[in-house]
Scaffold this motif. Structure first.
Motif, PDB file in Angstrom:
ATOM      1  N   HIS A 113       0.833  -1.211   0.000  1.00 53.41           N
ATOM      2  CA  HIS A 113       0.000   0.000   0.000  1.00 53.41           C
ATOM      3  C   HIS A 113       0.862   1.254   0.000  1.00 53.41           C
ATOM      4  O   HIS A 113       1.850   1.353   0.723  1.00 53.41           O
ATOM      5  CB  HIS A 113      -0.903  -0.002   1.233  1.00 53.41           C
ATOM      6  CG  HIS A 113      -1.687   1.268   1.394  1.00 53.41           C
ATOM      7  ND1 HIS A 113      -2.807   1.559   0.652  1.00 53.41           N
ATOM      8  CD2 HIS A 113      -1.490   2.347   2.213  1.00 53.41           C
ATOM      9  CE1 HIS A 113      -3.288   2.729   1.002  1.00 53.41           C
ATOM     10  NE2 HIS A 113      -2.510   3.233   1.952  1.00 53.41           N
ATOM     11  N   GLU A 114       0.475   2.224  -0.782  1.00 50.24           N
ATOM     12  CA  GLU A 114       1.104   3.536  -0.786  1.00 50.24           C
ATOM     13  C   GLU A 114       0.032   4.594  -0.586  1.00 50.24           C
ATOM     14  O   GLU A 114      -1.083   4.449  -1.064  1.00 50.24           O
ATOM     15  CB  GLU A 114       1.850   3.773  -2.101  1.00 50.24           C
ATOM     16  CG  GLU A 114       3.022   2.812  -2.309  1.00 50.24           C
ATOM     17  CD  GLU A 114       3.770   3.101  -3.600  1.00 50.24           C
ATOM     18  OE1 GLU A 114       3.387   4.073  -4.286  1.00 50.24           O
ATOM     19  OE2 GLU A 114       4.715   2.363  -3.905  1.00 50.24           O
ATOM     20  N   GLY A 115       0.382   5.638   0.085  1.00 50.25           N
ATOM     21  CA  GLY A 115      -0.588   6.695   0.319  1.00 50.25           C
ATOM     22  C   GLY A 115      -1.077   6.693   1.755  1.00 50.25           C
ATOM     23  O   GLY A 115      -0.701   5.855   2.571  1.00 50.25           O
ATOM     24  N   PRO A 116      -1.954   7.641   2.104  1.00 53.78           N
ATOM     25  CA  PRO A 116      -2.416   7.773   3.489  1.00 53.78           C
ATOM     26  C   PRO A 116      -3.302   6.616   3.926  1.00 53.78           C
ATOM     27  O   PRO A 116      -3.985   5.990   3.113  1.00 53.78           O
ATOM     28  CB  PRO A 116      -3.205   9.093   3.467  1.00 53.78           C
ATOM     29  CG  PRO A 116      -3.652   9.231   2.047  1.00 53.78           C
ATOM     30  CD  PRO A 116      -2.548   8.639   1.210  1.00 53.78           C
ATOM     31  N   THR A 117      -3.260   6.330   5.210  1.00 51.21           N
ATOM     32  CA  THR A 117      -4.156   5.363   5.824  1.00 51.21           C
ATOM     33  C   THR A 117      -5.150   6.114   6.701  1.00 51.21           C
ATOM     34  O   THR A 117      -5.127   7.340   6.776  1.00 51.21           O
ATOM     35  CB  THR A 117      -3.373   4.339   6.659  1.00 51.21           C
ATOM     36  OG1 THR A 117      -2.544   5.050   7.588  1.00 51.21           O
ATOM     37  CG2 THR A 117      -2.497   3.468   5.767  1.00 51.21           C
ATOM     38  N   GLY A 118      -6.031   5.381   7.358  1.00 48.86           N
ATOM     39  CA  GLY A 118      -7.103   6.017   8.111  1.00 48.86           C
ATOM     40  C   GLY A 118      -6.628   6.993   9.165  1.00 48.86           C
ATOM     41  O   GLY A 118      -7.212   8.065   9.345  1.00 48.86           O
ATOM     42  N   HIS A 119      -5.569   6.642   9.890  1.00 45.82           N
ATOM     43  CA  HIS A 119      -5.083   7.536  10.940  1.00 45.82           C
ATOM     44  C   HIS A 119      -4.579   8.854  10.371  1.00 45.82           C
ATOM     45  O   HIS A 119      -4.778   9.923  10.964  1.00 45.82           O
ATOM     46  CB  HIS A 119      -3.982   6.856  11.749  1.00 45.82           C
ATOM     47  CG  HIS A 119      -4.491   5.848  12.717  1.00 45.82           C
ATOM     48  ND1 HIS A 119      -3.681   5.154  13.591  1.00 45.82           N
ATOM     49  CD2 HIS A 119      -5.763   5.399  12.963  1.00 45.82           C
ATOM     50  CE1 HIS A 119      -4.414   4.333  14.329  1.00 45.82           C
ATOM     51  NE2 HIS A 119      -5.674   4.466  13.961  1.00 45.82           N
ATOM     52  N   ALA A 120      -3.920   8.795   9.222  1.00 52.40           N
ATOM     53  CA  ALA A 120      -3.434  10.029   8.603  1.00 52.40           C
ATOM     54  C   ALA A 120      -4.594  10.922   8.167  1.00 52.40           C
ATOM     55  O   ALA A 120      -4.531  12.152   8.289  1.00 52.40           O
ATOM     56  CB  ALA A 120      -2.551   9.696   7.404  1.00 52.40           C
ATOM     57  N   VAL A 121      -5.662  10.310   7.699  1.00 49.53           N
ATOM     58  CA  VAL A 121      -6.822  11.067   7.235  1.00 49.53           C
ATOM     59  C   VAL A 121      -7.446  11.882   8.362  1.00 49.53           C
ATOM     60  O   VAL A 121      -7.882  13.019   8.167  1.00 49.53           O
ATOM     61  CB  VAL A 121      -7.862  10.124   6.606  1.00 49.53           C
ATOM     62  CG1 VAL A 121      -9.185  10.844   6.350  1.00 49.53           C
ATOM     63  CG2 VAL A 121      -7.330   9.535   5.302  1.00 49.53           C
TER      64      VAL A 121
END
Length: 598
Positions: A82-90
């Motif tokens: 996976h690349e990109g933001p995950t839920g915590h980053a959002v």
């Protein structure tokens, strides 16, 4: 799988970016066949209503899949590559203890109780010997205190715990892993009428029990709480009887006043003042090294939060004075006539065994202890007023989290969760704060104004503001009208029907906290469904065998060698967090039992 992917994105917008289907597939690997069947049945339901999910939003199947989708996204799952933001980053969730953490998701591949990666019971001397002078079942606020005290005095004690051994060095602020290792799986009451709400039943399943994952609030029962003991069960206990035991456990726990408020507490304090109510510091069993990191419900990683494990059990385990057996679930107390003969237990692999003893102390919690008694054929066969009362007087002390949205971040996930309380309405409800649940729990618990689970764009909008929500915990007094029962298959069923007075208290608590948060400047107010970690009173103590299960020393009426030593014995549901009272009663019961064994 396509249906599941579409459902997850519909219910938890944004979740498609982390491939929630792969999370569910991994979670299924660790589920029991019964749990897996429920997921498949839920998928079958969703297929038929995918274009109109609002029609099934109050069904068990919808809520099960919704919970899995929330776990995948707001639990910060990231599939391989996976690349990109995950839920915590959002949502901006990045407390210091998680910034360096590499999340290990292998717990998903393990059954909840298999014990892999945990300290084996053989590491505790003598754990496998199947006899003991005393068997204590459960290691929380009651059992941990009793087992430690009896062991300290030289008695041969075997402590049996359904969960695993997870000291502070095992704990990280990883919500889903903590749920797997430290918490009982989701349980809730069954509403008796359409007007009743379900109540989520929260409890720890590990050495130390719920004290490992609670917020360490240390409140003595109010005088009017204790006065109800005599009315309810004929108990002769008075506040004067309890005071020395309160003092003893408070000294061991290092109870102190938490006046070290963070800005979020001062922010809501203005709201309390505006409605003419006072906000006061709480007392808690946390030492002065507490960093206010907010990790209490995932297990304190520094031992600053005191609990039954690090305060009472650790010393006797270190001195090899206590035998501890983990990952064993006691299912039955064995009797020889009216005398205790032992216990039967079940291991994670399904095998069973017995331990011979003449003294059993049940401290499996107010949900677990009555189940054991109800599965004990010899005990039920006595068919006395006391045996018939087991499980019929469960107290819940139900709570609702009420959140106010502020213009700027208040970061309630970076505080000691409960540093203040308002006792202005204590005969009806108590309010504590400030706090916020961890992201998965926060999202899962959110409901709309009709009490239905929040989902879709509404859920996403609420969770996106995670850092700006300040939460108040509103706990309402109840009347011990819950039950613990067994269905025809022997499975536990918990029920609760709310009286008119109980509903009024809950409504008043919600109205009060809404008014407080609005007066403090909140732009919007939302709330959770009902939950509790304060279950009590399912095997009450008292002098009258017609109204109680055990006497005021914790001894079962009519059975030699059987004791109860947890929250089950509290004669009337308390208006405050019961953990300190449970420990005080346990210390008293242990002292009396030690005298009888001498």
């Amino acid at each position: 799988m396509a249906t599941l992917a579409r459902f997850c994105e519909l219910v938890v917008p944004g979740s498609a970016t982390v491939d929630p289907v792969s999370y569910v597939e991994r979670a299924l690997a660790g589920m029991s066949p019964v749990e897996e069947d429920r997921v498949h049945a839920a998928l079958g339901l969703v297929v038929r209503y995918l274009d109109a999910p609002e029609r099934i939003a109050d069904t068990e199947g919808f809520q099960l899949l919704r919970a899995l989708a929330i776990e995948a996204f707001y639990g910060d799952y990231a599939p391989p590559g996976h690349e990109g933001p995950t839920g915590h980053a959002v949502i901006g969730y990045a407390p210091p203890g998680t910034r360096w953490l590499r999340k290990d998701w292998t717990f998903l591949d393990q059954p909840r109780q298999d014990g892999r990666g945990q300290r084996p019971e053989s590491a505790f001397p003598g754990a496998g010997r199947e006899s003991a002078e005393v068997v204590v079942v459960g290691s929380g606020a009651g059992g941990g205190v009793i087992a430690a005290e009896l062991a300290r005095r030289g008695h041969d004690v075997l402590l049996i715990e359904a969960g695993g051994y997870h000291p502070a060095e095992d704990r990280v602020r990883f919500e889903l892993a903590a749920r797997h290792q430290l918490w009982w799986p989701h349980r809730a009451t069954v509403p008796r009428t359409d007007d009743d709400e379900p109540v989520a039943l929260l409890a720890g399943r590990c050495v130390g029990g719920t004290t490992v994952i609670n917020t360490k609030v240390a409140m003595r029962a109010a005088d009017f709480d204790v006065e109800r003991f005599a009315t309810e069960t004929g108990s002769t206990l008075t506040m004067d009887d309890l005071l020395p035991w309160y003092a003893r456990v408070e000294e061991r726990l290092g109870v102190r006043v938490r006046a070290d408020w963070t800005p979020s507490v001062h922010r809501v304090e203005a709201g309390f003042a505006a409605v003419g109510a006072a906000l006061e510091p709480v007392r808690s069993y946390t030492d002065y090294t507490c960093t206010r990191c907010g990790a209490c419900t995932t297990g304190c990683p520094t031992n600053a939060g005191r609990d039954a494990l690090n305060t009472f059990l650790a010393p006797v385990l270190a001195r090899d004075e206590l035998r501890l057996s983990t990952h064993r679930t006691v299912t039955e107390v064995l009797l020889d006539g009216v005398k205790v003969a032992g216990v039967r237990y079940r291991s994670p692999d399904g095998t069973t065994g017995t331990v011979s003893t003449r003294v059993v102390v049940l401290a499996a919690g107010s949900l677990g202890t009555p189940q054991i008694l109800l599965r004990s054929g010899g005990y039920l066969a006595l068919d006395t007023p006391s045996t018939r009362l087991v499980g019929t007087t469960l107290g819940l002390h139900p709570a609702r989290l009420v959140y106010g949205l502020f213009d700027e971040p208040v970061d309630c996930h970076l505080v000691y969760p409960i540093t203040a309380h308002c006792l202005a309405h204590q005969r009806d409800f108590v309010v504590e704060g400030t706090t916020i649940q961890e992201p998965v729990s926060f999202a899962t618990s959110m409901v709309d104004v009709r009490g239905r689970p929040l989902w879709g764009a509404d859920l996403a909008a609420v969770v996106r503001g995670y850092r700006r929500w300040a939460g108040l915990l509103a706990m309402a007094n109840d009347e011990n009208t819950g039950t613990v029962e067994l269905d025809p298959a022997g499975r536990a069923v918990f029920t609760k029907g709310f009286s008119a007075a109980e509903r009024r208290r809950l409504d008043d608590a919600l109205a009060f906290t809404t008014e407080v948060l609005t007066a403090a400047g909140a732009r919007r107010v939302v709330w959770s469904g009902l939950s509790t970690s304060h279950v009590q009173g399912s095997a009450r103590m008292g002098a009258d065998p017609n109204r109680s299960v055990v006497d005021d020393r914790g001894r079962a009426h009519g059975v030699d060698g059987l004791y109860v030593g947890d929250g089950s014995v509290v004669p009337a549901s308390l208006s405050v967090n019961p953990s300190l009272t449970i420990m005080a009663l346990a210390a008293m019961i242990a002292d009396n039992l030690a005298g009888e064994l001498a």
